[in-house]
Design a protein around this motif. Structure first.
Motif, mmCIF file in Angstrom:
data_model
loop_
_atom_site.group_PDB
_atom_site.id
_atom_site.type_symbol
_atom_site.label_atom_id
_atom_site.label_comp_id
_atom_site.label_asym_id
_atom_site.label_seq_id
_atom_site.Cartn_x
_atom_site.Cartn_y
_atom_site.Cartn_z
ATOM 1 N N ARG A 30 7.468 8.014 0.942
ATOM 2 C CA ARG A 30 6.788 9.251 0.562
ATOM 3 C C ARG A 30 5.415 8.885 -0.027
ATOM 4 O O ARG A 30 5.012 7.723 0.007
ATOM 5 N N PHE A 31 4.732 9.868 -0.590
ATOM 6 C CA PHE A 31 3.386 9.659 -1.137
ATOM 7 C C PHE A 31 3.371 10.054 -2.609
ATOM 8 O O PHE A 31 4.242 10.789 -3.081
ATOM 9 N N TRP A 32 2.302 9.598 -3.305
ATOM 10 C CA TRP A 32 2.165 9.957 -4.714
ATOM 11 C C TRP A 32 0.736 9.724 -5.187
ATOM 12 O O TRP A 32 0.246 8.597 -5.168
ATOM 13 N N LYS A 33 0.047 10.761 -5.592
ATOM 14 C CA LYS A 33 -1.256 10.775 -6.260
ATOM 15 C C LYS A 33 -2.392 10.232 -5.407
ATOM 16 O O LYS A 33 -3.404 10.896 -5.228
ATOM 17 N N GLU A 34 -2.289 9.010 -4.923
ATOM 18 C CA GLU A 34 -3.339 8.423 -4.091
ATOM 19 C C GLU A 34 -2.732 7.854 -2.809
ATOM 20 O O GLU A 34 -1.553 7.507 -2.783
ATOM 21 N N TYR A 52 6.280 15.076 -1.837
ATOM 22 C CA TYR A 52 5.665 15.117 -0.516
ATOM 23 C C TYR A 52 6.654 14.657 0.549
ATOM 24 O O TYR A 52 7.577 13.895 0.276
ATOM 25 N N ASN A 53 6.438 15.152 1.754
ATOM 26 C CA ASN A 53 7.308 14.789 2.867
ATOM 27 C C ASN A 53 7.220 13.289 3.140
ATOM 28 O O ASN A 53 6.156 12.675 2.983
ATOM 29 N N GLY A 54 8.333 12.706 3.555
ATOM 30 C CA GLY A 54 8.362 11.285 3.873
ATOM 31 C C GLY A 54 8.328 11.046 5.374
ATOM 32 O O GLY A 54 8.666 11.923 6.174
ATOM 33 N N HIS A 55 7.888 9.870 5.743
ATOM 34 C CA HIS A 55 7.867 9.494 7.156
ATOM 35 C C HIS A 55 8.445 8.086 7.302
ATOM 36 O O HIS A 55 8.381 7.270 6.378
ATOM 37 N N ARG A 56 8.997 7.804 8.455
ATOM 38 C CA ARG A 56 9.563 6.476 8.693
ATOM 39 C C ARG A 56 8.437 5.466 8.887
ATOM 40 O O ARG A 56 7.341 5.802 9.375
ATOM 41 N N ILE A 72 0.823 -1.208 0.000
ATOM 42 C CA ILE A 72 0.000 0.000 0.000
ATOM 43 C C ILE A 72 0.859 1.262 0.000
ATOM 44 O O ILE A 72 0.350 2.355 -0.257
ATOM 45 N N PHE A 73 2.154 1.126 0.252
ATOM 46 C CA PHE A 73 3.032 2.287 0.306
ATOM 47 C C PHE A 73 3.584 2.604 -1.080
ATOM 48 O O PHE A 73 3.713 1.721 -1.931
ATOM 49 N N HIS A 74 3.912 3.877 -1.280
ATOM 50 C CA HIS A 74 4.556 4.291 -2.532
ATOM 51 C C HIS A 74 5.998 3.802 -2.518
ATOM 52 O O HIS A 74 6.745 4.064 -1.575
ATOM 53 N N LEU A 75 6.414 3.096 -3.554
ATOM 54 C CA LEU A 75 7.678 2.375 -3.547
ATOM 55 C C LEU A 75 8.806 3.090 -4.283
ATOM 56 O O LEU A 75 9.860 2.526 -4.520
ATOM 57 N N GLN A 76 8.552 4.351 -4.677
ATOM 58 C CA GLN A 76 9.599 5.165 -5.287
ATOM 59 C C GLN A 76 9.891 6.368 -4.395
ATOM 60 O O GLN A 76 9.078 6.755 -3.556
ATOM 61 N N ARG A 77 11.067 6.975 -4.606
ATOM 62 C CA ARG A 77 11.492 8.149 -3.840
ATOM 63 C C ARG A 77 11.408 7.891 -2.334
ATOM 64 O O ARG A 77 11.056 8.778 -1.546
ATOM 65 N N PHE A 78 11.687 6.667 -1.927
ATOM 66 C CA PHE A 78 11.657 6.344 -0.504
ATOM 67 C C PHE A 78 12.829 7.020 0.200
ATOM 68 O O PHE A 78 13.782 7.492 -0.435
ATOM 69 N N ILE A 79 12.776 7.067 1.508
ATOM 70 C CA ILE A 79 13.844 7.682 2.297
ATOM 71 C C ILE A 79 14.489 6.620 3.178
ATOM 72 O O ILE A 79 13.838 5.632 3.559
ATOM 73 N N TYR A 80 15.746 6.818 3.512
ATOM 74 C CA TYR A 80 16.444 5.846 4.345
ATOM 75 C C TYR A 80 17.566 6.564 5.093
ATOM 76 O O TYR A 80 18.027 7.656 4.703
#
Length: 511
Positions: free
Chosen positions: A78-82, A183-187, A30-38
């Motif tokens: 992060r998030f994207w579109k939906e 969009y801002n990312g969260h852990r 369910i999470f957006h799998l691009q532009r992730f943060i680490y």
């Protein structure tokens, strides 16, 4: 409260492909799998040095799960579109943190319950003691609407939305043409120092399977109907004055900077012409003169402009194209509105025209046939042949021709206290039904009747839809002649919507 181990149990999960593993992978999907943060996981308590993956790098749900399991790093998304969830972030030290105000979280949750969000999961995000409050949803929704609805709901309730106090993930980013928002990312939850908390903000578990089960339970418990209605009412705010000012600033900056390199002529021509037309209010002829003078004096023109010999032709071509498309107008002028109004009738005018066509068709049918055909189907087909209106439109004005509706209403012939008042009754077969059309659109059959009737209705009228006894009796006499009813018949005048319709009984009463 049952006791739970505080040892991080992420190492207990192995990608075995069993049912539990499939449920875990579905949750990670369910999470957006691009532009992730680490960030590199360190033993020291403090802020992590977050990095963002390059746009070309994408993870599968299994890869995201495996990196979540790793003890060497902390990973976020992060998030994207939906989005199928959103998160509230309350930092330790915030005025809304339970350590500062025990009632603040309850007030925030109460506000969101008004828009249909009744279930949530409270998570301690890390050793910093900050809180992440997750609101799962059963299906994905448009991201900017979710972010804007939550933001407006909390701000209207008086909560301060800013980093360090209260943040929303995803954050709302207004739309701008050509701008791709990040969009801002969260852990992700239940990593280093993260636990699922109970209602008393005490650690309950960091077991992922338990968390996922509660996640789905919370999603199923949301008031989906209220949430969808609230979301449907969200409209993107559009500040025309702000947008116009931003556009003006960009154009002025472009013209002031001038040419800084080759292949910029079209950009400069567009900027000069748009500035003159929209913000200076020039006519198209004046725009041409203004653009020529402005561009030939702009910085870098002689050095970089490759169209110095034919700059006038380039400007004229741009003006010709855009004058024809009619996209550019002086700011706050009425020209755009007037142009659109002249392009065609409004919806209200179209409805009035359609109703007029149907009324005229009914009058023509009565003029030619003496009455409307028996049965609604025959009437509709006859009206359709004459008016050329669609069947949908004809049925929209069913009250004008429907058999049952025309027979269901009876308007009293007289209402008042005149001494010689009376009520008359008229009956005759439906198929021989004469019609008195609207006064403003009289047919040749009804015209003479209406003119005589009009001269008789000056006395005793108490309502614009009611006739005196003299007018009623005269109409009955005229209709009796036209319908060829036997001489011994008695009549009743029924006049809903300016139409004469039959009833089932025959009687005449005099006062």
């Amino acid at each position: 409260m049952p006791s739970h181990t505080k040892v991080n149990q992420r190492t207990n999960y192995a990608c075995s492909g069993n049912g539990d593993d499939n449920a875990i992978l579905r949750w990670f999907s369910i999470f957006h799998l691009q532009r992730f943060i680490y960030a590199k996981n360190t033993t020291a308590k403090g802020k992590l040095a977050w990095l963002t993956a390059i746009p070309q790098e994408s993870l599968t749900p299994r890869q995201l799960y495996e990196r979540w399991q790793s003890l060497d790093e902390v990973i976020g998304v992060r998030f994207w579109k939906e989005t199928q969830y959103f998160v509230l972030d309350v930092d330790f030290g915030s005025q809304y943190h339970p350590a500062e105000n025990r009632e603040a979280i309850a007030e925030i949750l109460g506000c969101l319950e008004l828009v249909g969000l009744c279930r949530y999961l409270i998570v301690r995000s890390s050793h910093s003691q900050g809180l992440h409050i997750y609101f799962p949803l059963t299906e994905p929704f448009v991201l900017w609407k979710v972010a804007l609805l939550v933001k407006m709901t909390l701000e209207d309730a008086g909560f301060e939305m800013k980093p360090g106090q209260l943040e929303i993930f995803p954050n709302y980013i207004p739309y701008r043409a050509g701008y791709i928002p990040e969009y801002n990312g969260h852990r992700l939850p239940l990593q280093k120092g993260s636990y699922l908390l109970n209602e008393e903000f005490q650690e309950e578990t960091n077991h992922l399977e338990v968390f996922i089960k509660q996640w789905h339970s919370a999603a199923a418990g949301q008031d989906l109907r209220t949430w969808q209605q609230s979301l449907a009412a969200v409209k993107s705010p559009k500040n025309k004055d702000s947008s116009a000012q931003e556009w003006l600033d960009r154009l002025e900056k472009t013209l002031k900077t001038g040419w800084t390199g080759e292949r910029q002529t079209q950009t400069m021509v567009k900027a000069a012409c748009a500035y003159g037309r929209v913000f200076q209010g020039f006519s198209w002829c004046e725009v041409e003169t203004f653009a020529i003078e402005t561009l030939t004096k702009a910085s870098g023109y002689k050095r970089f402009c490759g169209h110095q010999r034919n700059i006038k032709r380039v400007i004229r071509d741009w003006i010709k194209t855009n004058r024809k498309s009619n996209h550019y107008h002086p700011l706050y002028s009425r020209q755009n509105t007037e142009t659109k109004a002249a392009a065609g009738p409004s919806n209200q005018q179209k409805q009035q025209q359609a109703e007029q066509k149907i009324r005229d068709a009914i009058a023509q049918v009565v003029a030619e046939d003496g009455c409307l055909p028996p049965g609604n189907t025959a009437r509709v087909n006859r009206i359709h042949d004459i008016s050329r209106c669609s069947l949908t439109t004809i049925y929209k004005y069913q009250v004008l021709w429907d058999c049952k509706q025309l027979q269901s209403e009876v308007i009293p012939a007289f209402k008042g206290t005149v001494n010689d008042s009376a009520s008359a009754t008229i009956t005759f077969p439906t198929q021989k039904l004469p019609v008195i059309a609207h006064p403003a659109r009289l047919s040749r059959v009804c015209n003479s009747v209406y003119k005589k009737l009009q001269s008789k209705t000056g006395q005793g009228i108490t309502h614009d839809k009611l006739l005196s006894i003299y007018g009623c009796l005269f109409a009955a006499k005229e209709l009796k002649k036209r319908s060829r009813v036997p001489a011994d018949s008695k009549w009743q005048l029924v006049a809903p919507n300016n139409l004469i319709t039959p009833t089932s009984e025959i009687r005449e009463e005099h006062g």
